[in-house]
Design an enzyme around this catalytic site. Structure first.
Site, PDB file in Angstrom:
ATOM      1  N   ASP A 200       0.834  -1.216   0.000  1.00 47.44           N
ATOM      2  CA  ASP A 200       0.000   0.000   0.000  1.00 47.44           C
ATOM      3  C   ASP A 200       0.863   1.258   0.000  1.00 47.44           C
ATOM      4  O   ASP A 200       0.571   2.235  -0.691  1.00 47.44           O
ATOM      5  CB  ASP A 200      -0.921   0.020   1.231  1.00 47.44           C
ATOM      6  CG  ASP A 200      -2.070  -0.975   1.098  1.00 47.44           C
ATOM      7  OD1 ASP A 200      -2.216  -1.570   0.004  1.00 47.44           O
ATOM      8  OD2 ASP A 200      -2.803  -1.157   2.087  1.00 47.44           O
ATOM      9  N   GLU A 226      -2.240  -2.489  -9.418  1.00 46.57           N
ATOM     10  CA  GLU A 226      -1.007  -1.701  -9.515  1.00 46.57           C
ATOM     11  C   GLU A 226      -0.870  -1.053 -10.889  1.00 46.57           C
ATOM     12  O   GLU A 226       0.227  -0.764 -11.349  1.00 46.57           O
ATOM     13  CB  GLU A 226       0.201  -2.576  -9.175  1.00 46.57           C
ATOM     14  CG  GLU A 226       0.445  -3.762 -10.106  1.00 46.57           C
ATOM     15  CD  GLU A 226      -0.302  -5.039  -9.692  1.00 46.57           C
ATOM     16  OE1 GLU A 226      -1.321  -4.954  -8.969  1.00 46.57           O
ATOM     17  OE2 GLU A 226       0.140  -6.126 -10.110  1.00 46.57           O
TER      18      GLU A 226
END
Ligand SMILES: [Mg+2]
Length: 302
Positions: A200, A226
């Site tokens: 994160d 991502e």
């Protein structure tokens, strides 16, 4: 609301008799608020632009405006002010229409007494406060629905809306428009080796680094997982490749902490006259796929 918070009442009323009646009602109710009376809508709007006021009592038929537009024009000019509409017995139906269009209440002249007026004002102010609070909450939800919760940049929903607008602009003016899609390399390994908190952190850091390196009107989006998009108005193919290379280096040489290094693969494409949203994004995805196939941490353009 405490009673003392009603400081100023604006009465917009062209009939001196009706105006006097309202004034006397309020005095009889020992209403301490300052009553300001004007005869025209334009004067009322001007007053609200220059003064703080708690509530407006509005006659619908004025020398410079009549019927429902009197209320809607006032509301447009002063959206946060509670409005109580005053109608005559013969045009009571205007009152309900006015409430449907945003007035807090309506009162029929000749059918009001001071207590009714006072109570109506109290509830009008309270309802308007609730209405404003609700609108703020709704605006916040709408904003949140378009922002990626983790990184704070736009999400796919917002991107789709902004892309459509930019495509229209590019078509209409024949202006350049480019798109960079990039994906962090072996991101699963970051999560596996360093944990999801680190994962994160990397995503947030990437969003921050990239947003600081693009122009204010470039549109950075978290496309999913991502994967990120940068939509770049007024930018041609070769300048988009230059920007992608800048971003690629930026990530490659950034220390994400704990000695962790992260690279990304980039797909670049430029808008073509016959493109629509799907063909444009799919082509950037194909370019990205090619960059992955050709060894990652690199740029391919289509
Ligand atoms: Mg009138």
């Amino acid at each position: 609301m405490s009673k003392s918070s009603m400081n100023t009442i604006l009465l917009i009323e062209d009939d001196p008799g009706d105006a006097l009646l309202i004034k006397e009602m309020l005095e009889y109710q020992e209403c301490k608020a300052h009553l300001v009376t004007v005869e025209r809508l334009s004067e009322g709007i001007k007053y609200l632009q220059q003064n703080v006021c708690d509530i407006v009592l509005l006659d619908m038929n004025l020398p410079d405006s009549s019927g429902l537009p009197t209320m809607t024009r006032l509301l447009d000019a002063a959206p946060s002010i509670p409005i109580i509409v005053l109608t005559g017995l013969s045009d009571e139906s205007f009152g309900t229409e006015a409430v449907k269009s945003g007035a807090q209440d309506y009162l029929v002249k000749g059918d009001i007494d001071g207590r009714i007026l006072k109570r109506a004002m109290f509830y009008a102010v309270e309802r308007k406060k609730l209405e404003i609070a609700l609108k703020q909450t709704r605006d916040l939800f709408e904003r949140q629905a378009r922002i990626d919760y983790l990184t704070g940049i736009y999400n796919r929903l917002m991107f789709t809306e902004l892309l459509e607008a930019e495509l229209q602009r590019a078509r209409r003016y024949g202006s350049d428009l480019s798109l960079i899609m990039f994906d962090l390399d072996h991101f699963k390994k970051v999560n596996d080796d360093y944990g999801h908190n680190m994962g994160d952190h990397v995503l947030k850091e990437v969003a921050l680094l990239v947003s600081e390196s693009i122009r204010a009107h470039d549109i950075l989006t978290r496309w999913g997982g991502e994967e990120f998009m940068v939509l770049i108005p007024k930018c041609d193919h070769s300048n988009a490749v230059i920007l992608a290379e800048k971003l690629r280096c930026l990530l490659e040489f950034h220390d994400f902490g704990s000695g962790l290094q992260v690279t990304a693969s980039f797909g670049v494409t430029q808008f073509r006259a016959d493109d629509h949203a799907d063909s444009f994004t799919v082509r950037s995805d194909q370019a990205l796929y090619k960059a992955k196939q050709n060894g990652r941490n690199r740029i391919e353009a289509l």
